[in-house]
Enzyme design. Structure first.
Site, PDB file in Angstrom:
ATOM      1  N   GLY A 185     -44.422  38.408 -17.417  1.00  0.00           N
ATOM      2  CA  GLY A 185     -43.199  38.861 -18.049  1.00  0.00           C
ATOM      3  C   GLY A 185     -43.228  40.328 -18.412  1.00  0.00           C
ATOM      4  N   GLU A 202     -42.243  42.047 -15.345  1.00  0.00           N
ATOM      5  CA  GLU A 202     -40.808  41.848 -15.148  1.00  0.00           C
ATOM      6  C   GLU A 202     -39.987  42.785 -16.033  1.00  0.00           C
ATOM      7  OE1 GLU A 202     -40.439  37.260 -13.644  1.00  0.00           O
ATOM      8  OE2 GLU A 202     -41.364  37.622 -15.593  1.00  0.00           O
ATOM      9  N   GLU A 219     -48.844  34.771 -12.548  1.00  0.00           N
ATOM     10  CA  GLU A 219     -48.388  33.431 -12.949  1.00  0.00           C
ATOM     11  C   GLU A 219     -48.983  32.316 -12.098  1.00  0.00           C
ATOM     12  OE1 GLU A 219     -44.891  36.229 -13.995  1.00  0.00           O
ATOM     13  OE2 GLU A 219     -46.433  36.067 -12.433  1.00  0.00           O
TER      14      GLU A 219
END
Length: 256
Positions: free
Chosen positions: A109, A112, A132
């Site tokens: 994240g 991201e 991930e």
């Protein structure tokens, strides 16, 4: 704001949003995500350039909060995904230019978040990756869509399939970041970049961001049509008049 983020704005309109969970390597929990979304909405009208970074000298954002995710049901995971997408979309759509100052780990994240920014500058000690897969999941907050648009299809597949962690120089080679700086120079360099952007004509800069963003989101014809409308719509604005007058008078412009 909250214990998980801090927000500072200069009188020039440069906003720095810092994720402040260094004891957790700035991992993103629900409170932090909600605080980021709230902060973006709050500062939007007055911000001419936005810097996003993490507290401390080890981590930008090490990812989502795994201890929170471990026992989520599918409906709970869907809600978490929706919250993450809401934040990434808000950052991507933020009208002013955004700069990710990547001062350490940027995994999952965290990566991201950087992908949703306009410009990515990394410290030499930064390590980036979509890790991930080794948690039994995939990127869930936009990584599978934004990463290929930035680094190309096969390179994105390799990063996501293998979960590789890459250093800052490799990230620059991939086109994932545009500059690599000594860690001690990162903050000063990014602040100087933001200051330059803050003195640019705000309406034109926001139009430029919207037009460039459309390049990966629509057809060429639709993008070109938007560009024509945006370009012509800037004529008659105070900044257009000032910018062209300054050029013809051989002086620096003084934009609003």
């Amino acid at each position: 704001m909250t214990d998980s983020i801090s927000v500072e704005m200069t009188d020039r309109g440069v906003t720095t949003l810092t994720i402040t969970r260094p004891e957790k390597l700035n991992a993103l929990n629900v409170e932090t995500l909600e605080s980021i979304a709230d902060a973006l909405a709050d500062v939007e009208p007055d911000t001419r350039a936005l810097i996003l970074t993490g507290a401390g000298d080890r981590s930008f954002v090490a990812g989502a909060d795994i201890s929170y995710m471990q026992d989520l049901s599918t409906p709970e995971a869907q809600a978490y995904a929706e919250l993450g997408h809401h934040v990434m979309d808000a950052l991507s759509a933020f009208p002013a230019p955004t700069i990710a100052a990547i001062n350490g780990y940027a995994f999952g994240g965290g990566l991201e978040l950087t992908l949703a920014c306009d410009i990515r500058i990394a410290a030499e000690n930064a390590i980036l990756g979509h890790t991930e897969i080794d948690l039994g999941i995939i990127p869930g907050w936009g990584g599978t869509q934004r990463l290929p648009r930035l680094v190309g299809d096969e390179r994105a597949r390799r990063m996501i399939f293998f979960g590789d962690r890459i250093d800052a120089e490799t990230a620059a080679e991939y086109g994932l970041v545009s500059e690599v700086m000594p860690a001690e120079e990162l903050t000063t360099h990014v602040n100087e970049m933001a200051d330059v952007l803050a003195f640019k004509p705000q309406v034109a800069l926001r139009a430029a961001k919207e037009a460039v963003s459309l390049a990966t989101e629509t057809t060429l014809d639709a993008g070109l049509s938007f560009e024509q409308r945006a370009w012509s719509g800037l004529f008659g604005t105070d900044d257009q008049q000032e910018g062209m007058a300054a050029f013809l008078e051989d002086r620096d412009p003084a934009f609003e």
